[in-house]
Design a protein around this motif. Sequence first.
Motif, PDB file in Angstrom:
ATOM      1  N   VAL A   1       0.829  -1.199   0.000  1.00  0.00           N
ATOM      2  CA  VAL A   1       0.000   0.000   0.000  1.00  0.00           C
ATOM      3  C   VAL A   1       0.868   1.256   0.000  1.00  0.00           C
ATOM      4  O   VAL A   1       0.566   2.242  -0.674  1.00  0.00           O
TER       5      VAL A   1
ATOM      6  N   LEU B   1      -2.306  -1.586  -4.805  1.00  0.00           N
ATOM      7  CA  LEU B   1      -3.505  -1.984  -4.059  1.00  0.00           C
ATOM      8  C   LEU B   1      -4.137  -3.265  -4.600  1.00  0.00           C
ATOM      9  O   LEU B   1      -5.221  -3.652  -4.154  1.00  0.00           O
TER      10      LEU B   1
ATOM     11  N   LEU C   1      -4.758  -6.032  -1.886  1.00  0.00           N
ATOM     12  CA  LEU C   1      -5.793  -5.591  -0.952  1.00  0.00           C
ATOM     13  C   LEU C   1      -7.167  -5.634  -1.604  1.00  0.00           C
ATOM     14  O   LEU C   1      -8.136  -6.104  -1.007  1.00  0.00           O
ATOM     15  N   ASP C   2      -7.260  -5.181  -2.844  1.00  0.00           N
ATOM     16  CA  ASP C   2      -8.534  -5.221  -3.552  1.00  0.00           C
ATOM     17  C   ASP C   2      -9.013  -6.656  -3.727  1.00  0.00           C
ATOM     18  O   ASP C   2     -10.200  -6.968  -3.531  1.00  0.00           O
TER      19      ASP C   2
END
Length: 278
Positions: A249, A254, A257-258
Amino acid sequence: MSTQKGMAEWGYELFMARYRERRYGLAREGDAGKGVLPGGFGPCLVTLFRLLASRDADGAREPVPLWHLRALARTGHLARAAELAFTISDEPKQGEALLALVEEAAGAGDLLGAQALVDSIRVRDCHDRALVALVPAWARAGELDRALALAERVRYPHNWSITWALLAKALADTGDFRGALDFADRAAGSASSRVLALLLDVATAAGDHVRAGDLVDRLEDLARLHGPHSPGYDRGGPRPLTAILVPEVVRGDLDRLDALLRRPGTSPLYPAVMVDVL
């Protein structure tokens, strides 16, 4: 206690420190604490040390709190802290206290004092963990041979991987990436998320992107298997997803995380992802 007996029981470094502190006190009258702490709450803490030091440790009615022992060791009074720790009658608690003193002394740069204290720890697990704590400290001080000698003394197999991982991280921090990767290889078979996170730091610092990618996948697999309670971080360290997601991050990546957050209906990680990261 005779000088000869004291030397035998405490070792030269701790015995002489203990002798000076018992004779002259932790801080003399009128001392504002400049020799103990640079400022802030230093004078108040020195006053507390002076009051506690005036009592005979053997006659203390209440056990000395661990925070006080840590503070003594951190501010250069390892011998007094050790003397108070030895008054703890419960052997496992005494072992934990002495381990804490070794960690504090090593962190404060008193490696000789910490080394002298290690061999007085009778609880085997605490003794082993004290050795583990000293290995990277000696390596960072440029004493790799001494660090290796201590690493070879670690008794229990479950501590071997973390020892080599910490040594690898210490060498990476000093810029010795070749040596760091060599020691990282010794810990590579571990299933501990703490060890794998350390190895990830080493691989990233050394620019070994293939190794780093493999470690990221293994950490994510551990997180999927155990959720927010992955093994290897029982003592308050970061969890596996934190070790992966935070650096990504920060770099603006991302994707992982997504991917984790887009599957609330199917991924067992979804309820725990934010718990783990936060």
